[in-house]
Design an enzyme around this catalytic site. Sequence first.
Site, PDB file in Angstrom:
ATOM      1  N   CYS A 114      -1.951  -8.202 -11.087  1.00 16.25           N
ATOM      2  CA  CYS A 114      -2.058  -6.867 -11.666  1.00 16.25           C
ATOM      3  C   CYS A 114      -3.097  -6.882 -12.786  1.00 16.25           C
ATOM      4  CB  CYS A 114      -0.697  -6.433 -12.195  1.00 16.25           C
ATOM      5  SG  CYS A 114      -0.744  -4.982 -13.261  1.00 16.25           S
ATOM      6  N   GLU A 115      -4.066  -5.988 -12.713  1.00 12.98           N
ATOM      7  CA  GLU A 115      -5.126  -5.993 -13.722  1.00 12.98           C
ATOM      8  C   GLU A 115      -4.660  -5.478 -15.075  1.00 12.98           C
ATOM      9  OE1 GLU A 115      -7.454  -1.773 -13.097  1.00 12.98           O
ATOM     10  OE2 GLU A 115      -8.120  -3.486 -11.911  1.00 12.98           O
ATOM     11  N   HIS A 116      -3.486  -4.862 -15.129  1.00 12.12           N
ATOM     12  CA  HIS A 116      -2.993  -4.320 -16.399  1.00 12.12           C
ATOM     13  C   HIS A 116      -2.329  -5.381 -17.276  1.00 12.12           C
ATOM     14  CE1 HIS A 116      -2.681  -0.325 -13.997  1.00 12.12           C
ATOM     15  NE2 HIS A 116      -3.870  -0.479 -14.536  1.00 12.12           N
ATOM     16  N   HIS A 117      -1.643  -6.344 -16.649  1.00 14.74           N
ATOM     17  CA  HIS A 117      -0.909  -7.344 -17.427  1.00 14.74           C
ATOM     18  C   HIS A 117      -1.222  -8.779 -17.020  1.00 14.74           C
ATOM     19  CE1 HIS A 117       1.643  -3.640 -17.476  1.00 14.74           C
ATOM     20  NE2 HIS A 117       1.631  -3.902 -18.760  1.00 14.74           N
ATOM     21  N   GLN A 155      -2.387  -1.884  -6.705  1.00 17.54           N
ATOM     22  CA  GLN A 155      -2.033  -1.837  -5.282  1.00 17.54           C
ATOM     23  C   GLN A 155      -2.701  -0.679  -4.554  1.00 17.54           C
ATOM     24  OE1 GLN A 155       2.141  -2.433  -4.430  1.00 17.54           O
ATOM     25  NE2 GLN A 155       2.016  -1.328  -2.505  1.00 17.54           N
ATOM     26  N   HIS A 183       6.164  -5.958  -7.932  1.00 17.49           N
ATOM     27  CA  HIS A 183       5.305  -6.168  -9.098  1.00 17.49           C
ATOM     28  C   HIS A 183       6.100  -6.831 -10.221  1.00 17.49           C
ATOM     29  CE1 HIS A 183       1.775  -3.574  -7.891  1.00 17.49           C
ATOM     30  NE2 HIS A 183       2.676  -3.301  -6.950  1.00 17.49           N
ATOM     31  N   CYS A 185       5.305  -7.141 -13.196  1.00 13.29           N
ATOM     32  CA  CYS A 185       5.246  -6.389 -14.444  1.00 13.29           C
ATOM     33  C   CYS A 185       6.420  -5.410 -14.549  1.00 13.29           C
ATOM     34  CB  CYS A 185       3.915  -5.653 -14.577  1.00 13.29           C
ATOM     35  SG  CYS A 185       3.559  -4.504 -13.239  1.00 13.29           S
TER      36      CYS A 185
END
Length: 224
Positions: A114-117, A155, A183, A185
């Site tokens: 995941c590019e956010h976390h 995703q 996920h 996250c």
Amino acid sequence: MMECQHAPEMNGGVDRNLTVCKHNSLCKEKESKDNVEAEKMSIVERAYRTILSELGEDVHREGLLRTPLRAVKAMQFLTKGYNETTQDILNDAIFDENHEEIVIVKDIELFSLCEHHLVPFFGKAHIAYLPNKKVVGLSKLARIVEIYSRRLQVQERLTKQIASAISEALEPAGVAVVIEAVHMCMVMRGVQKINASTVTSVMLGKFHDDPTTRKEFLNLTMRK
């Protein structure tokens, strides 16, 4: 130190040895790229060491001495898709074939970040396409999933990239991609819902325009 080899050459029926230097321009280019990659690894390794230190860890204790280097190598593998393209794997794997019925490859395992976390999400991809006089080696569909999942992702974008890559390469009558994923996250942090999963889909061509074709794909794919 330059490494050279001797190669035999025929000249008027007589062998003679020629000194052939292996350090040509291609070797020098490779050496330069290797040096750049080594410098990048060193920079990222130092960054990981700083992160560990700022988290309160002793980066000099035995268990962490090589952790920054291991983390660099792991991240290189997890994001290796940035160095790969669909053209590289599909050029010799597309064949002319008079087949116009749905081709489905389901339950393709995928792992991404995941590019956010920067934590993992993982699951399965289901892919279908309607050939337009061209088919592709079935394993190549899994390779396309691998290329795009081994990047920092969300995703929704991953699903669209896989569908678009297949559509551009094969020019089929339709493409359908469904991804089911968990996920971390959501599981390990935040709302911590361990049973939650995310389903995304992209339908192109006939799968988008024809409800009957779309229903056939979903029935064949989603049934257990």
